[in-house]
Design an enzyme around this catalytic site. Sequence first.
Site, short mmCIF file in Angstrom:
data_model
loop_
_atom_site.label_atom_id
_atom_site.label_comp_id
_atom_site.label_asym_id
_atom_site.label_seq_id
_atom_site.Cartn_x
_atom_site.Cartn_y
_atom_site.Cartn_z
N CYS A 166 38.06 -16.66 -21.52
CA CYS A 166 38.49 -15.69 -21.98
C CYS A 166 40.11 -15.27 -21.11
CB CYS A 166 37.66 -14.09 -21.75
SG CYS A 166 38.03 -12.57 -22.56
N LEU A 167 39.51 -14.61 -19.99
CA LEU A 167 40.97 -14.53 -18.83
C LEU A 167 41.45 -16.15 -18.52
CD1 LEU A 167 43.24 -13.19 -16.86
CD2 LEU A 167 42.17 -13.43 -15.39
N GLY A 168 40.47 -16.96 -18.57
CA GLY A 168 40.73 -18.45 -18.92
C GLY A 168 41.47 -19.11 -19.21
N MET A 169 41.14 -18.43 -20.88
CA MET A 169 42.30 -19.38 -21.66
C MET A 169 43.62 -18.36 -22.09
SD MET A 169 42.74 -17.50 -24.67
CE MET A 169 43.37 -17.63 -26.30
N GLU A 207 29.46 -17.79 -23.01
CA GLU A 207 28.10 -18.05 -22.10
C GLU A 207 27.33 -16.82 -22.26
OE1 GLU A 207 31.53 -16.72 -21.30
OE2 GLU A 207 31.18 -15.13 -19.98
N GLN A 261 0.93 -1.51 -0.15
CA GLN A 261 0.22 0.33 -0.12
C GLN A 261 1.37 1.03 -0.06
OE1 GLN A 261 -2.92 0.14 2.79
NE2 GLN A 261 -3.39 -2.17 3.06
N HIS A 291 33.78 -14.97 -24.72
CA HIS A 291 32.34 -15.33 -24.11
C HIS A 291 31.26 -16.00 -24.45
CE1 HIS A 291 34.42 -12.39 -20.69
NE2 HIS A 291 34.61 -12.74 -21.58
N1 GLN Z 1 41.89 -9.52 -18.62
C1 GLN Z 1 42.11 -9.79 -19.79
C2 GLN Z 1 41.89 -8.90 -20.79
O1 GLN Z 1 41.87 -7.91 -20.12
C3 GLN Z 1 41.04 -10.69 -19.44
C4 GLN Z 1 38.86 -10.30 -19.61
C5 GLN Z 1 38.45 -11.36 -19.74
O2 GLN Z 1 38.61 -12.17 -18.89
N2 GLN Z 1 37.24 -10.90 -19.76
O3 GLN Z 1 42.15 -9.89 -22.20
#
Ligand code: GLN
Length: 538
Positions: free
Chosen positions: A384-387, A512, A195, A510
Amino acid sequence: MKNTKYVFVTGGVTSSLGKGIIAASLAKLLQERGYSVTIQKLDPYINIDPGTLNPYEHGECYVTDDGAETDLDLGHYERFLNIPTSQANNVTTGRIYQSVINKERKGEFLGKTVQVIPHITDEIKHRIQILGKTGDYDIVITEIGGTVGDIESLPYVEAVRQMQWELGEDNAIVIHLTLVPYLAAAGELKTKPTQHSVKMLMQSGVSPNILVCRCEQEINDSIKRKLALFCNVKKQDVIQSLDAETIYDVPNLMFKEGLDYVVLDKLNLSTRKQPKLKAWNNFVQKHKNPTSTVEIGLIGKYVELHDSYKSITEAFIHAGATNETKVNVRWIHSEELTPENAASKLEGLNGVLVAPGFGERGIEGKIAAVQMARENNIPFFGICLGMQMAVIEYSRNVLNLAAANSTEMAENLEHPVINLMEEQKEVTEKGGTMRLGAWDCKISKDSKVFEAYNAEMISERHRHRYEFNNAYLTQIEAAGMKATGVNPKTGLVEIVEIPTHPWFVGVQYHPEYKSTVLNPHPLFVDFIKAAKTQAENN
Ligand code: GLN
């Protein structure tokens, strides 16, 4: 050209009631009834976009094909509707002010005093109607971030009031989402917060047409009647939204409550065609009845806030359903991971995903996780950073380049296997300056990713500044890690794989962001499939 109608979704009482999911569920139902719908999010903060926000502040930053860094709700919109969004689907106060101020500097206001009303509100209305004016949509749903009563929401509520007045109530309606709390001690559902929140909205001249009430207990008829009476709506316009087992149940729940029906009725649109949700329900069915389970370690530095990895965990759900597997996520903080404890922290995992991220904090933990997965044949997915961490790990431990690293982490490196992109070298501003949005990638036919995608040319979304350093390509490939996806124009490495490993894939982009209920992402599907095989063999 369609005569576009507008639905506004405002929130009251508290944040985190799930406006995004309600908006997406309504849109899904309308889409199933044959209407073309899009959803927009207006965010009342002053950042131009969430690209510069720490995930702890605002969860994941979602990226669209056109390279907009946006609110994570746009991820829900795409996952539910299976149609892409764009920069126009997310507008912040910062962006609104920026355009108004730019116009003022150009002299476009012809000597007038520039004010919140009408200049800021006009710009808000313009941004809302940009989508409508494309002529592509029957209905545009605009979600207003924040809660009514917030100082920063006022111009938005005023813009909504004006639009409703200008277009008429059968062309623009307001759904107000509130909370009806259950007080256990009293054994009662309480309507007072709703309300008050409706009263607040009315003080700004906006009268909600529909109330959606989040609740833990069924709202009975007498409470509905009370809410209707005090909030100036009809009883059938009080929609209960009970806590759901999964967000993917919400479209069905809203259909049962008649939300899509009352919306169409108010907008004078036909309700003849019923939503079928056939493919959707097929997914929900599979999601709820898995025949096996896998456990995936998600290695990141923002794991305390699961929203930081929203699109990844949703992509797991889509891929899990395809594989009829329940995906349990073990959240592992990269800063707590060391070469010494990696074996125990990753014990029993069927797959390891090293998440995207920025900066040096936690990277040694990520590298330790890559090594564990690589050496123990655990399916590995680096994003990304994982790769980039996968490339560094391989360079250090297989090529014996002990000093291998990314120039993001340290300067004057002996082995900069990950390097700042050429076009990034002159960039000084932080906002919106990364390599963003959709880029093409050409895949080698003889690769795991080709099998997964079943296509040679793909387009995926990016958000990074650093890249695989091609000066090391020959050496790395000779040692066994292959670049199986490359940007056809620039030669940038987009995908790395280890063909001798059961499933080891790192992607600079990405994936995902593009996984939806109706189109689960092929790499996530294949990764979960590999994890399932790993689980069966162990
Ligand atoms: N820091 C890394 C770069 O800028 C990876 C970025 C990310 O994982 N989105 O290339």
